[in-house]
Each structure stands twice: as structure tokens, then as C-alpha cells.
Motif scaffolding. Sequence first.
Motif, PDB file in Angstrom:
ATOM      1  N   GLY A 153       0.718  -1.078  -0.055  1.00  0.00           N
ATOM      2  CA  GLY A 153       0.088  -0.096   0.041  1.00  0.00           C
ATOM      3  C   GLY A 153       0.790   1.260  -0.112  1.00  0.00           C
ATOM      4  O   GLY A 153       0.384   2.275  -0.531  1.00  0.00           O
ATOM      5  N   ASP A 154       2.094   1.235   0.783  1.00  0.00           N
ATOM      6  CA  ASP A 154       2.891   2.383   0.542  1.00  0.00           C
ATOM      7  C   ASP A 154       4.194   1.979   0.312  1.00  0.00           C
ATOM      8  O   ASP A 154       4.895   1.280   1.554  1.00  0.00           O
ATOM      9  N   GLY A 155       4.796   1.991  -0.569  1.00  0.00           N
ATOM     10  CA  GLY A 155       5.983   1.626  -1.094  1.00  0.00           C
ATOM     11  C   GLY A 155       7.173   2.602  -0.946  1.00  0.00           C
ATOM     12  O   GLY A 155       8.280   2.412  -1.305  1.00  0.00           O
ATOM     13  N   ARG A 156       7.053   3.735  -0.112  1.00  0.00           N
ATOM     14  CA  ARG A 156       8.089   4.504   0.381  1.00  0.00           C
ATOM     15  C   ARG A 156       9.353   4.176   0.883  1.00  0.00           C
ATOM     16  O   ARG A 156      10.399   4.240   0.887  1.00  0.00           O
ATOM     17  N   LYS A 157       8.795   3.074   1.936  1.00  0.00           N
ATOM     18  CA  LYS A 157       9.830   2.329   2.648  1.00  0.00           C
ATOM     19  C   LYS A 157      10.419   0.827   2.070  1.00  0.00           C
ATOM     20  O   LYS A 157      10.998   0.114   2.483  1.00  0.00           O
ATOM     21  N   VAL A 158       9.940   0.645   0.965  1.00  0.00           N
ATOM     22  CA  VAL A 158       9.911  -0.448   0.191  1.00  0.00           C
ATOM     23  C   VAL A 158      11.031  -0.290  -1.200  1.00  0.00           C
ATOM     24  O   VAL A 158      10.614   0.263  -2.100  1.00  0.00           O
ATOM     25  N   CYS A 159      12.382  -0.313  -0.874  1.00  0.00           N
ATOM     26  CA  CYS A 159      13.297  -0.073  -1.895  1.00  0.00           C
ATOM     27  C   CYS A 159      14.120  -1.499  -2.348  1.00  0.00           C
ATOM     28  O   CYS A 159      14.416  -2.324  -1.433  1.00  0.00           O
ATOM     29  N   TYR A 160      14.252  -1.424  -3.614  1.00  0.00           N
ATOM     30  CA  TYR A 160      14.901  -2.873  -4.259  1.00  0.00           C
ATOM     31  C   TYR A 160      16.196  -2.346  -4.794  1.00  0.00           C
ATOM     32  O   TYR A 160      16.360  -1.289  -5.568  1.00  0.00           O
TER      33      TYR A 160
ATOM     34  N   GLU B  48       9.582   6.203 -15.821  1.00  0.00           N
ATOM     35  CA  GLU B  48       9.033   6.632 -14.773  1.00  0.00           C
ATOM     36  C   GLU B  48       7.241   6.106 -14.668  1.00  0.00           C
ATOM     37  O   GLU B  48       6.945   6.582 -15.918  1.00  0.00           O
ATOM     38  N   VAL B  49       6.838   5.523 -14.025  1.00  0.00           N
ATOM     39  CA  VAL B  49       5.503   4.914 -13.968  1.00  0.00           C
ATOM     40  C   VAL B  49       4.571   5.282 -13.024  1.00  0.00           C
ATOM     41  O   VAL B  49       5.232   5.826 -11.854  1.00  0.00           O
ATOM     42  N   SER B  50       3.413   5.511 -13.209  1.00  0.00           N
ATOM     43  CA  SER B  50       2.290   6.246 -12.163  1.00  0.00           C
ATOM     44  C   SER B  50       1.263   5.309 -12.211  1.00  0.00           C
ATOM     45  O   SER B  50       1.048   4.408 -12.960  1.00  0.00           O
ATOM     46  N   ALA B  51       0.617   5.591 -11.242  1.00  0.00           N
ATOM     47  CA  ALA B  51      -0.805   4.914 -10.973  1.00  0.00           C
ATOM     48  C   ALA B  51      -1.754   4.652 -12.397  1.00  0.00           C
ATOM     49  O   ALA B  51      -1.899   5.746 -13.126  1.00  0.00           O
ATOM     50  N   GLY B  52      -1.880   3.668 -12.615  1.00  0.00           N
ATOM     51  CA  GLY B  52      -2.677   3.294 -13.999  1.00  0.00           C
ATOM     52  C   GLY B  52      -2.025   2.467 -14.901  1.00  0.00           C
ATOM     53  O   GLY B  52      -2.484   2.033 -15.855  1.00  0.00           O
ATOM     54  N   ALA B  53      -0.650   2.345 -14.676  1.00  0.00           N
ATOM     55  CA  ALA B  53       0.328   1.716 -15.416  1.00  0.00           C
ATOM     56  C   ALA B  53       0.410   0.123 -14.938  1.00  0.00           C
ATOM     57  O   ALA B  53       0.452   0.109 -13.796  1.00  0.00           O
ATOM     58  N   LEU B  54       0.838  -0.755 -16.057  1.00  0.00           N
ATOM     59  CA  LEU B  54       1.232  -1.820 -15.625  1.00  0.00           C
ATOM     60  C   LEU B  54       2.757  -2.075 -16.254  1.00  0.00           C
ATOM     61  O   LEU B  54       3.247  -1.727 -17.231  1.00  0.00           O
TER      62      LEU B  54
ATOM     63  N   ALA C 174      14.258  -3.216 -11.125  1.00  0.00           N
ATOM     64  CA  ALA C 174      13.809  -2.809  -9.653  1.00  0.00           C
ATOM     65  C   ALA C 174      12.853  -1.448  -9.882  1.00  0.00           C
ATOM     66  O   ALA C 174      13.064  -0.924 -10.874  1.00  0.00           O
ATOM     67  N   CYS C 175      12.094  -1.433  -8.774  1.00  0.00           N
ATOM     68  CA  CYS C 175      11.165  -0.403  -8.748  1.00  0.00           C
ATOM     69  C   CYS C 175      11.351   0.121  -7.335  1.00  0.00           C
ATOM     70  O   CYS C 175      11.320  -0.336  -6.424  1.00  0.00           O
ATOM     71  N   ASN C 176      11.379   1.613  -7.454  1.00  0.00           N
ATOM     72  CA  ASN C 176      11.651   2.407  -6.224  1.00  0.00           C
ATOM     73  C   ASN C 176      10.972   3.626  -6.183  1.00  0.00           C
ATOM     74  O   ASN C 176      10.741   4.367  -7.193  1.00  0.00           O
ATOM     75  N   PRO C 177      10.595   4.238  -5.079  1.00  0.00           N
ATOM     76  CA  PRO C 177       9.928   5.606  -4.945  1.00  0.00           C
ATOM     77  C   PRO C 177      10.784   6.841  -5.476  1.00  0.00           C
ATOM     78  O   PRO C 177      11.905   6.472  -5.496  1.00  0.00           O
ATOM     79  N   ILE C 178       9.839   7.879  -5.786  1.00  0.00           N
ATOM     80  CA  ILE C 178      10.668   9.147  -6.182  1.00  0.00           C
ATOM     81  C   ILE C 178      10.654   9.987  -5.241  1.00  0.00           C
ATOM     82  O   ILE C 178       9.531  10.444  -4.791  1.00  0.00           O
TER      83      ILE C 178
END
Length: 285
Positions: free
Chosen positions: A24-31, A59-65, A75-79
Motif C-alpha cells: 500500500g505504501d512503497g516509500r519504505k520498500v526499496c529494491y 517513470e511509471v504512475s498510477a494506472g500503468a502496468l 527494480a522499482c523504487n519511490p521518487i
Amino acid sequence: MNDPSKPMFWRDLRMPYVELRKVGDGRKVCYAPHSHTQWSLGAITEGKSTFLYRSDQFEVSAGALVVINPNWVHACNPIDNQPWGYLMLYIDTDWLTKLRYESGLLGTPCWQDISTAIISDHKWYTGYCRMAECLLDSNRELLEKQTVVVEYLTALMHELSGQASEPVSKTPDNFQALADYLRAHAAVDVSLDTLCERSGFSPGHLIRSFKRHFGLTPHAYLINYRIQRGQQELKHGKPIAETALNVGFADQPHFQRTFKKLLAATPKQYRQSLLNQQIDTTGGK
């Protein structure tokens, strides 16, 4: 309360070929850059993130696969610590290879990587979210979960390959036999594997072809028949709770929700209308 930064995993031993992860909140989930043996399909459900895929970065945002081939480093990580959430579906590579091969998308039953990295079409995102919602819902039946996964992934594989679905090649008698089996076993948990074994169809072909013939997937057909049986039991005065169990629902609330969804009336309203008709017949005008 649940910590939205902690991942939630969905698994079902009856569907060992698929696993779903929700954050739900990926800010603390870094890969760090890594890879999976499975083919993976992710949905950005909130905010934005970076998607490193081999030598490319998006850069991907809500609504993208995002589409991730087996053993491809990513790797996916917060901005800038901005909120973001995602769902990630992991599909067994051998299982998906078989699905693609049986759908006529592969010349041999050997894995072929998919070139697409990002899917922006909103219909595939909304379909993905409906699939994930179904998998995460403990009240949904096995056949429904199997159906939604096979139906979605088969359609997506055709979309990504640029090929249309294969035509129906079996006679209607095959489908009628399946329909008869579903009605005969309406009160028990039926699996897609059983239907495939009985018919000789592949999962994707079975679902699409059955739907073309009856207008409903096997699971939707089964649910519709259960409601038809429920109507008959209610007509004969059976209590709602007893009817729910008799026709194959796990509990009364599930029966009531489905009954209303299909008939736009609750079982109680349906029974009451029958009682009113009896009163009118015996003493009314």
C-alpha cells in the motif's frame, strides 16, 4: 491497523502457479536490482515510481502496468519519498508457456520473452485490479479465481502478440457435457482443472469457447444455475439459510449478495412476493 508499508502476499495451494503481492505504501520498500524466475506483471495503484528494466529506466504512475520477463534484472523504487503503491503478480513460467502454446501463440512449448515493458491502456489496468480483487477475496470460489486469471492472462497474451483469439474448434456437444457436469455438481467446489480433464480443452480455450456458446464463463454459468435452484427452493418454502447451503453457497450473506446481483431483489423480497401471490390467489381479487 495494518501497516501499509508491509507487503501482503496471497497464495493458494490449489493454484501454485500464481502468487500476488500487495504493497500500500512503497516509500519504505526499496529494491536493489534483482530478477525472478517467474514472469511478473505489476500494477502501479498509487503515486509514481521509477522502473529500472535492464538498461532502460522509466517513470511509471498510477494506472500503468509493468511487464517483467523471467530472469530479467529490474527494480522499482519511490521518487523523492513520494507515496506509491503497487500490486505484483508472479506467474510460473512453465504454466504461462503452456497457456501461450495452447492458445496458438507459440510454435513450440518453449518460453519466449515478451518485448513490451509498459502497458498504459487503462482497460488492462482495470482488468488487472478486478483480477487482484478476486484473488484477495476469501469469499470467492476456486473456479472463479482460476477463471479470472486464465481469462485475463490469455486475453493479454493475445494482445501483446498482436494475434486474435483462436476460433472454436469443438462441437457444441462438448460444451453441453460440461454444462451438464456443472449442474450435476453445483453444490460442491468445482475446479477448472477438473473441467479441462473432462473435456480435453486447455484452460484458455475452454473458458473462451464455453462463453461463446453459453454467453457465460463456466463459473458464471455455475453461479447462475445455483441462483436458479435457489429460486426453486424458495418457491417451495425452504428457509433462506438452508437454501443457501443446499445450492452451494458457503453462507447466507454470500447467497444474498449474489441473488440480489443477478435478480435485483433479495431472497427475502423474492419469498415475500411469493407469499403475497398466495394470499391474492386464495383470498384476493
